[in-house]
Design a protein around this motif. Sequence first.
Motif, PDB file in Angstrom:
ATOM      1  N   HIS A 118       0.786  -1.191   0.234  1.00 34.01           N
ATOM      2  CA  HIS A 118       0.160   0.025  -0.012  1.00 34.01           C
ATOM      3  C   HIS A 118       0.904   1.230   0.080  1.00 34.01           C
ATOM      4  CE1 HIS A 118      -3.271  -2.759   0.825  1.00 34.01           C
ATOM      5  NE2 HIS A 118      -2.661  -3.274   1.612  1.00 34.01           N
ATOM      6  N   LEU A 119       2.053   1.110  -0.102  1.00 36.69           N
ATOM      7  CA  LEU A 119       2.914   2.225  -0.018  1.00 36.69           C
ATOM      8  C   LEU A 119       3.383   2.979  -1.448  1.00 36.69           C
ATOM      9  CD1 LEU A 119       5.658   0.843   2.218  1.00 36.69           C
ATOM     10  CD2 LEU A 119       4.004   2.356   2.937  1.00 36.69           C
ATOM     11  N   THR A 120       3.187   4.271  -1.434  1.00 37.23           N
ATOM     12  CA  THR A 120       3.578   4.987  -2.560  1.00 37.23           C
ATOM     13  C   THR A 120       5.102   4.668  -2.908  1.00 37.23           C
ATOM     14  OG1 THR A 120       4.011   6.879  -1.310  1.00 37.23           O
ATOM     15  CG2 THR A 120       1.576   6.558  -2.437  1.00 37.23           C
ATOM     16  N   GLN A 121       5.396   4.788  -4.169  1.00 37.04           N
ATOM     17  CA  GLN A 121       7.001   4.721  -4.521  1.00 37.04           C
ATOM     18  C   GLN A 121       7.805   5.540  -3.713  1.00 37.04           C
ATOM     19  OE1 GLN A 121       7.296   5.075  -8.823  1.00 37.04           O
ATOM     20  NE2 GLN A 121       9.475   4.063  -8.747  1.00 37.04           N
ATOM     21  N   ASP A 122       7.477   6.678  -3.398  1.00 36.53           N
ATOM     22  CA  ASP A 122       8.364   7.551  -2.730  1.00 36.53           C
ATOM     23  C   ASP A 122       8.645   7.189  -1.428  1.00 36.53           C
ATOM     24  OD1 ASP A 122       5.664   8.156  -2.087  1.00 36.53           O
ATOM     25  OD2 ASP A 122       6.454  10.330  -1.456  1.00 36.53           O
ATOM     26  N   LEU A 123       7.563   6.628  -0.536  1.00 34.27           N
ATOM     27  CA  LEU A 123       7.666   5.774   0.619  1.00 34.27           C
ATOM     28  C   LEU A 123       8.486   4.638   0.803  1.00 34.27           C
ATOM     29  CD1 LEU A 123       4.456   6.902   2.112  1.00 34.27           C
ATOM     30  CD2 LEU A 123       6.206   8.016   2.678  1.00 34.27           C
ATOM     31  N   GLN A 124       8.611   3.948  -0.320  1.00 36.46           N
ATOM     32  CA  GLN A 124       9.197   2.675  -0.601  1.00 36.46           C
ATOM     33  C   GLN A 124      10.959   2.872  -0.608  1.00 36.46           C
ATOM     34  OE1 GLN A 124       8.041  -0.046  -3.273  1.00 36.46           O
ATOM     35  NE2 GLN A 124       5.684   0.525  -2.925  1.00 36.46           N
ATOM     36  N   ARG A 125      11.400   4.016  -0.870  1.00 40.93           N
ATOM     37  CA  ARG A 125      12.984   4.368  -0.993  1.00 40.93           C
ATOM     38  C   ARG A 125      13.645   4.520   0.414  1.00 40.93           C
ATOM     39  NH1 ARG A 125      11.467   9.837  -4.647  1.00 40.93           N
ATOM     40  NH2 ARG A 125      10.691   8.846  -6.610  1.00 40.93           N
TER      41      ARG A 125
END
Length: 266
Positions: free
Chosen positions: A259-266
């Motif tokens: 459920h994480l957006t791409q920027d939160l997966q960095r």
Amino acid sequence: MHPTVNIAVRAARAAGDIILRYHNQVDLLTIENKSENDFVSEVDKTAESAIIKEIKKAFPQHSVLGEESGKMIGDNDYQWIIDPLDGTTNYLHGFPQYAVSIALIEKKITSHAVIYDPFKEELFTASKGEGAYLNNERIRVTSTNGLKDTLIGTGFPFKHPQHLDCYIETFRAIHPHVSGIRRAGAAALDLAYLAAGRLDGFWEIGLNSWDMAAGALMVKEAGGFIGDFSGRDKYMETGNVVAGNSDVYKQILKKIHPHLTQDLQR
């Protein structure tokens, strides 16, 4: 107790005395709005000054990063990270969930930590390799397996409204699997409570280093795990945190990751 922790405890208690002195007089305080939903009072500033005074008295060459004063120049191999009043909004509303948070980072490794709740007179301390303590009694994270029957702490991303939709999705992913989720409004205490076994796990988006530096060491020294949303140790850089015992930590990461957006997966 390590001599350096004694200094930090002295500083935390000095700040705690200031915090308690005004806790029934908040209507008389000067309060500023640093940004949307982010407040600072004269108590924050006075308490931070008291902490810095104690630290500089013992370690004049050390640098300090405070929430209110910013970075003070000094020896960057020894940096104190302090939050004089974590939970300012709680404090200003008379909600008794707030704390002083102090950590020392030596050559990029957090070595000592103190979190002090002056209202409840609870003192959490930790030193690298020496365990975590609550009022001088050893504390440990829970030994829960899986998320069933767990109590999980969290924090709403009120300073980062762009992440609210994503956060709600992570909440939906965790909620059906646990006994309860608590948002108490002071991340330092949330992490200290996790270390003490009062919470089984924790996750939050967008914390600052002073919100979690001390609590992160406490979790580790109490036998727990803490990382960012990709399971790395870059939570101090990203501000995104997951913590718990080994199994709960892994389960929270697994549940929220889709459920994480791409920027939160960095």
